[in-house]
Design a protein around this motif. Structure first.
Motif, PDB file in Angstrom:
ATOM      1  N   TRP A  71      -9.295   4.404   0.500  1.00 54.51           N
ATOM      2  CA  TRP A  71      -9.411   2.960   0.367  1.00 54.51           C
ATOM      3  C   TRP A  71     -10.877   2.596   0.171  1.00 54.51           C
ATOM      4  O   TRP A  71     -11.733   2.977   0.972  1.00 54.51           O
ATOM      5  CB  TRP A  71      -8.841   2.246   1.596  1.00 54.51           C
ATOM      6  N   CYS A  72     -11.161   1.882  -0.895  1.00 56.05           N
ATOM      7  CA  CYS A  72     -12.534   1.579  -1.287  1.00 56.05           C
ATOM      8  C   CYS A  72     -12.794   0.081  -1.151  1.00 56.05           C
ATOM      9  O   CYS A  72     -12.046  -0.743  -1.692  1.00 56.05           O
ATOM     10  CB  CYS A  72     -12.781   2.008  -2.735  1.00 56.05           C
ATOM     11  N   SER A  88      -9.863  -4.179  -0.411  1.00 57.95           N
ATOM     12  CA  SER A  88     -10.051  -2.786  -0.811  1.00 57.95           C
ATOM     13  C   SER A  88      -8.973  -2.370  -1.805  1.00 57.95           C
ATOM     14  O   SER A  88      -7.896  -2.968  -1.872  1.00 57.95           O
ATOM     15  CB  SER A  88     -10.013  -1.856   0.412  1.00 57.95           C
ATOM     16  N   ALA A 103      -7.122   1.296  -3.699  1.00 56.56           N
ATOM     17  CA  ALA A 103      -6.856   2.702  -3.416  1.00 56.56           C
ATOM     18  C   ALA A 103      -7.184   3.582  -4.625  1.00 56.56           C
ATOM     19  O   ALA A 103      -6.815   3.269  -5.755  1.00 56.56           O
ATOM     20  CB  ALA A 103      -5.396   2.893  -3.032  1.00 56.56           C
ATOM     21  N   GLU A 135       0.543   2.950  -2.350  1.00 52.09           N
ATOM     22  CA  GLU A 135      -0.110   1.651  -2.448  1.00 52.09           C
ATOM     23  C   GLU A 135       0.831   0.545  -1.995  1.00 52.09           C
ATOM     24  O   GLU A 135       0.443  -0.361  -1.254  1.00 52.09           O
ATOM     25  CB  GLU A 135      -0.561   1.429  -3.882  1.00 52.09           C
ATOM     26  N   ALA A 159       1.242   0.339   1.846  1.00 51.94           N
ATOM     27  CA  ALA A 159       0.090  -0.252   2.524  1.00 51.94           C
ATOM     28  C   ALA A 159       0.002  -1.754   2.283  1.00 51.94           C
ATOM     29  O   ALA A 159      -0.405  -2.514   3.169  1.00 51.94           O
ATOM     30  CB  ALA A 159      -1.193   0.427   2.066  1.00 51.94           C
ATOM     31  N   ARG A 196      -5.825  -4.728  -1.290  1.00 53.85           N
ATOM     32  CA  ARG A 196      -5.396  -4.929   0.091  1.00 53.85           C
ATOM     33  C   ARG A 196      -6.396  -5.836   0.783  1.00 53.85           C
ATOM     34  O   ARG A 196      -7.600  -5.570   0.774  1.00 53.85           O
ATOM     35  CB  ARG A 196      -5.298  -3.582   0.820  1.00 53.85           C
ATOM     36  N   THR A 239      -5.720  -6.430   8.108  1.00 50.42           N
ATOM     37  CA  THR A 239      -4.434  -5.753   8.056  1.00 50.42           C
ATOM     38  C   THR A 239      -3.947  -5.486   9.468  1.00 50.42           C
ATOM     39  O   THR A 239      -4.669  -5.653  10.448  1.00 50.42           O
ATOM     40  CB  THR A 239      -4.539  -4.413   7.305  1.00 50.42           C
ATOM     41  N   ALA A 245      -8.496  -1.872   6.620  1.00 48.16           N
ATOM     42  CA  ALA A 245      -9.081  -1.789   5.283  1.00 48.16           C
ATOM     43  C   ALA A 245     -10.538  -1.363   5.378  1.00 48.16           C
ATOM     44  O   ALA A 245     -11.204  -1.540   6.392  1.00 48.16           O
ATOM     45  CB  ALA A 245      -8.982  -3.140   4.574  1.00 48.16           C
TER      46      ALA A 245
END
Length: 341
Positions: free
Chosen positions: A74-75, A81, A83, A157, A160, A233, A237, A243
């Protein structure tokens, strides 16, 4: 973290870090961006730019196929973020066999003398986009493996983000062969949903940034106008799915990935990406116009010193995909640089 300033050829990045992928932040966050927006490549090579690097924290996904090991990263972005997915073949013998078959097919097409489809590549060979239609490619089992990887990426993805998976179709695929001194400029794949690559050969020594795939998942919208929130995302969360921390565009971290044979990378198509120049003499790299890169590549191939970097790139999702956004327009380049200074 590893911190270093280039002082000569004796300085190296730990190759174990490159194998797992790493985040790279440069002292001048725009130093590399200004080089990859459009050719020619000018000034220092990536290894010569002062930077900080640290390994990427991949998460192993347990629900995957019998063929692939699936890791997810996750970036962080300003709004949450996205994936990035890495798939590695469990069977090492299959990985070697697949890589050899891919190289043979790519080099056969390249040897026919076609100039291919000149897109983001600066030098090198960009093949025709019809690989999914070729019987010899299907005989390798590669299309089935890629479809499987994209399905699992979409499923992970969706889990999440708490939504149904995005169903996609295989739109196009092509060979990308980069001899020494060649690279791919910054671009996205507007109109597609998922993009990715499968590696047949790296063409670069370990311990160098040369020839690495670089992703900019935190890039501002000015660099990826086709952004789709369905992939993002939110920062807040629950259920333990924390995240990645949001990042400012001026932080400009680059995710650099090792082109290891038998590895498949899948990412949202709006994420800007490029390939760093493959190893070449400093003089040739500094003059990296397409013509100079091609001449350097031919000389290196004749000597047999450095292998080609060979990969298969693909897009999934849109009806009429368009390879788009190679950022060569001066006005856009100026706006991007000015906005992030």
């Amino acid at each position: 973290c590893q911190r270093w300033i280039a002082v000569g050829p004796a300085v190296h990045v730990d190759p174990r870090t490159l194998l797992v992928g790493m985040w790279v932040s440069f002292d001048d966050p725009l130093a590399l961006l200004s080089k990859v927006l459009a050719p020619p490549w000018e000034g220092e090579q990536p290894d010569e730019l002062p930077h900080t690097c640290k390994p990427a924290a991949w998460e192993r996904q347990h629900a995957c196929s019998r063929d692939w090991e699936h890791d997810l990263l996750w970036c962080g972005r300003a709004e949450g973020s996205v994936a990035i997915h890495r798939f590695r073949l469990r069977d090492h013998a299959l990985a070697r066999e697949l890589a050899a078959g891919m190289q043979a097919l790519a080099l056969e097409e390249r040897s026919h003398g076609s100039s291919g489809d000149q897109a983001s590549n600066v030098g090198g060979f960009h093949g025709a986009r019809d690989l999914w239609e070729r019987p010899e490619v299907h005989e390798t089992g590669l299309p089935q493996l890629v479809r499987c990887a994209v399905r699992h990426a979409a499923a992970a993805e969706a889990a999440a983000l708490r939504r149904p998976p995005i169903f996609t179709t295989a739109d196009e695929a092509w060979w990308n062969a980069l001899p020494p001194g060649c690279w791919n400029a910054l671009h996205t794949h507007a109109g597609s949903t998922y993009s990715g690559v499968v590696y047949a050969s790296g063409g670069s020594p370990r311990g160098s940034l040369a020839g690495r795939l670089a992703l900019l998942p935190s890039a501002p919208q000015s660099l990826s106008p086709d952004q789709r929130q369905i992939h993002v995302r939110a920062a807040a969360t629950t259920d333990g799915l924390a995240a990645a921390p949001p990042l400012r565009p001026t932080d400009a971290p680059y995710l650099l990935l090792e082109p290891a044979p038998g590895t498949c990378i899948v990412f949202p198509s709006f994420v800007p990406h490029f390939v760093l120049p493959t190893p070449a003499a400093r003089e040739a790299a500094a003059e990296a116009t397409p013509e100079a890169a091609a001449e350097t590549a031919a000389e290196a191939e004749e000597s047999g010193e450095v292998p080609l970097r060979v990969s298969l790139a693909f897009n999934f999702g849109s009806t009429e995909p368009v390879m788009a956004q190679v950022f060569t327009l001066g006005k856009r380049v100026r706006l991007v640089l000015e906005a992030t200074c």
